[in-house]
Design a protein around this motif. Sequence first.
Motif, PDB file in Angstrom:
ATOM      1  N   LEU A  95      53.967  43.160  36.980  1.00 13.42           N
ATOM      2  CA  LEU A  95      54.573  44.333  36.364  1.00 13.42           C
ATOM      3  C   LEU A  95      53.783  45.614  36.632  1.00 13.42           C
ATOM      4  N   GLY A  96      52.712  45.498  37.387  1.00 13.56           N
ATOM      5  CA  GLY A  96      51.911  46.669  37.699  1.00 13.56           C
ATOM      6  C   GLY A  96      51.096  47.196  36.542  1.00 13.56           C
ATOM      7  N   GLU A  97      50.767  46.333  35.586  1.00 18.88           N
ATOM      8  CA  GLU A  97      50.043  46.797  34.399  1.00 18.88           C
ATOM      9  C   GLU A  97      48.610  47.234  34.720  1.00 18.88           C
ATOM     10  N   GLN A  98      48.126  46.876  35.906  1.00 21.79           N
ATOM     11  CA  GLN A  98      46.783  47.275  36.311  1.00 21.79           C
ATOM     12  C   GLN A  98      46.753  48.671  36.939  1.00 21.79           C
ATOM     13  N   ALA A  99      47.919  49.309  37.057  1.00 25.01           N
ATOM     14  CA  ALA A  99      48.016  50.581  37.777  1.00 25.01           C
ATOM     15  C   ALA A  99      47.958  51.805  36.866  1.00 25.01           C
ATOM     16  N   THR A 100      47.625  51.617  35.597  1.00 30.26           N
ATOM     17  CA  THR A 100      47.612  52.747  34.670  1.00 30.26           C
ATOM     18  C   THR A 100      46.375  53.622  34.905  1.00 30.26           C
ATOM     19  N   PRO A 101      46.453  54.896  34.579  1.00 30.81           N
ATOM     20  CA  PRO A 101      45.270  55.760  34.695  1.00 30.81           C
ATOM     21  C   PRO A 101      44.101  55.275  33.845  1.00 30.81           C
ATOM     22  N   GLU A 102      44.401  54.702  32.687  1.00 34.40           N
ATOM     23  CA  GLU A 102      43.345  54.215  31.807  1.00 34.40           C
ATOM     24  C   GLU A 102      42.560  53.086  32.480  1.00 34.40           C
ATOM     25  N   TYR A 103      43.279  52.184  33.126  1.00 28.89           N
ATOM     26  CA  TYR A 103      42.574  51.089  33.791  1.00 28.89           C
ATOM     27  C   TYR A 103      41.861  51.578  35.045  1.00 28.89           C
ATOM     28  N   ALA A 104      42.467  52.520  35.765  1.00 28.07           N
ATOM     29  CA  ALA A 104      41.827  53.079  36.960  1.00 28.07           C
ATOM     30  C   ALA A 104      40.499  53.742  36.630  1.00 28.07           C
ATOM     31  N   ALA A 105      40.361  54.243  35.403  1.00 27.80           N
ATOM     32  CA  ALA A 105      39.090  54.838  34.989  1.00 27.80           C
ATOM     33  C   ALA A 105      37.987  53.790  34.919  1.00 27.80           C
ATOM     34  N   LEU A 106      38.372  52.522  34.655  1.00 28.50           N
ATOM     35  CA  LEU A 106      37.407  51.423  34.647  1.00 28.50           C
ATOM     36  C   LEU A 106      37.198  50.850  36.033  1.00 28.50           C
ATOM     37  N   ASN A 107      38.297  50.645  36.757  1.00 31.20           N
ATOM     38  CA  ASN A 107      38.258  50.016  38.073  1.00 31.20           C
ATOM     39  C   ASN A 107      39.050  50.886  39.046  1.00 31.20           C
ATOM     40  N   PRO A 108      38.386  51.682  39.866  1.00 30.12           N
ATOM     41  CA  PRO A 108      39.095  52.594  40.762  1.00 30.12           C
ATOM     42  C   PRO A 108      40.039  51.906  41.736  1.00 30.12           C
ATOM     43  N   GLN A 109      39.791  50.616  42.031  1.00 35.14           N
ATOM     44  CA  GLN A 109      40.701  49.878  42.905  1.00 35.14           C
ATOM     45  C   GLN A 109      41.959  49.409  42.187  1.00 35.14           C
ATOM     46  N   ARG A 110      41.934  49.453  40.874  1.00 41.79           N
ATOM     47  CA  ARG A 110      43.044  48.951  40.063  1.00 41.79           C
ATOM     48  C   ARG A 110      43.339  47.487  40.371  1.00 41.79           C
ATOM     49  N   LEU A 111      42.270  46.720  40.438  1.00 37.09           N
ATOM     50  CA  LEU A 111      42.360  45.286  40.663  1.00 37.09           C
ATOM     51  C   LEU A 111      41.708  44.567  39.489  1.00 37.09           C
ATOM     52  N   VAL A 112      41.965  43.287  39.393  1.00 38.47           N
ATOM     53  CA  VAL A 112      41.257  42.445  38.431  1.00 38.47           C
ATOM     54  C   VAL A 112      40.397  41.456  39.221  1.00 38.47           C
ATOM     55  N   PRO A 113      39.284  41.051  38.590  1.00 39.28           N
ATOM     56  CA  PRO A 113      38.841  41.321  37.224  1.00 39.28           C
ATOM     57  C   PRO A 113      37.970  42.568  37.136  1.00 39.28           C
ATOM     58  N   LEU A 172      34.822  43.323  34.344  1.00 42.41           N
ATOM     59  CA  LEU A 172      34.052  42.856  33.192  1.00 42.41           C
ATOM     60  C   LEU A 172      33.325  44.049  32.597  1.00 42.41           C
ATOM     61  N   VAL A 173      33.648  44.378  31.351  1.00 40.91           N
ATOM     62  CA  VAL A 173      32.976  45.465  30.647  1.00 40.91           C
ATOM     63  C   VAL A 173      31.926  44.844  29.739  1.00 40.91           C
ATOM     64  N   ALA A 174      30.677  45.190  30.011  1.00 37.18           N
ATOM     65  CA  ALA A 174      29.550  44.711  29.211  1.00 37.18           C
ATOM     66  C   ALA A 174      28.952  45.903  28.494  1.00 37.18           C
ATOM     67  N   ASP A 175      29.152  45.946  27.171  1.00 37.64           N
ATOM     68  CA  ASP A 175      28.822  47.139  26.394  1.00 37.64           C
ATOM     69  C   ASP A 175      29.546  48.339  27.014  1.00 37.64           C
ATOM     70  N   ASP A 176      28.846  49.267  27.630  1.00 38.47           N
ATOM     71  CA  ASP A 176      29.507  50.472  28.151  1.00 38.47           C
ATOM     72  C   ASP A 176      29.589  50.488  29.677  1.00 38.47           C
ATOM     73  N   THR A 177      29.275  49.387  30.333  1.00 43.77           N
ATOM     74  CA  THR A 177      29.268  49.355  31.789  1.00 43.77           C
ATOM     75  C   THR A 177      30.376  48.455  32.301  1.00 43.77           C
ATOM     76  N   ALA A 178      31.149  48.953  33.270  1.00 42.33           N
ATOM     77  CA  ALA A 178      32.230  48.178  33.875  1.00 42.33           C
ATOM     78  C   ALA A 178      31.767  47.628  35.229  1.00 42.33           C
TER      79      ALA A 178
END
Length: 220
Positions: free
Chosen positions: A37-55, A57-63
């Motif tokens: 469904l393209g749920e990984q393509a949101t701007p919010e997720y892109a802020a964590l992972n610029p590739q917009r891929l999974v996985p 892993l966010v550990a405390d404040d580091t992605a």
Amino acid sequence: MTFLLHDYWRSTASYRVRIGLNLKGLSYEQVPHDLRLGEQATPEYAALNPQRLVPTLVADDTAFTQSPAILEWLDERWPEPPLLPGDPDGRAIVRAMAAIICCDIHPINNLRVLKQLREEFKASEEQVSAWIARWIAGGFTALERLIARHGGRFAYGDSPTLADCALVPQLFSAERFAVDLAPYPRIVATGATAQALPAFARAHPDLQPGADPVLPTLIR
């Protein structure tokens, strides 16, 4: 330290990280993203992972991104039980075994590539399945020989390593696409041994959030 794993239940890269976290005995929460469904393509997720891929892993404040890098980071931060052998030669061999899957099989069989084959090149499902089988077979042929040379109960020796974290998810993918595994008895046996461990069993895609395939007609 708190862990938040952004994943997709059927992603083999995410599956690897779940295994690694479980082997290390680390608790984590999951945020599922349905790739169909393209749920990984949101701007919010892109802020964590610029590739917009999974996985991710966010550990405390580091992605952290890219499953091999995540697994090696886990191994450096939590050395027991080790995912890599203690000697340089063994580490190189295990990394090579994992790379056959993570670098040579998976990238050309992942969702983005299969979608391109179907949509741009109008490949039939039979052609897509043949594509998948071809690259799995090539990698598994080499890996079968390496396990024969270096394996014990597991892909390398008698303890699970980074190689098993990669192998078990790739076996899941091979079975999903009905790849003939008869030529790879050592791979199958190694996978069965690993999957009998709770750390591997708990990581299985069918047990993850969002695992109900409610849209079976969409791109796999």
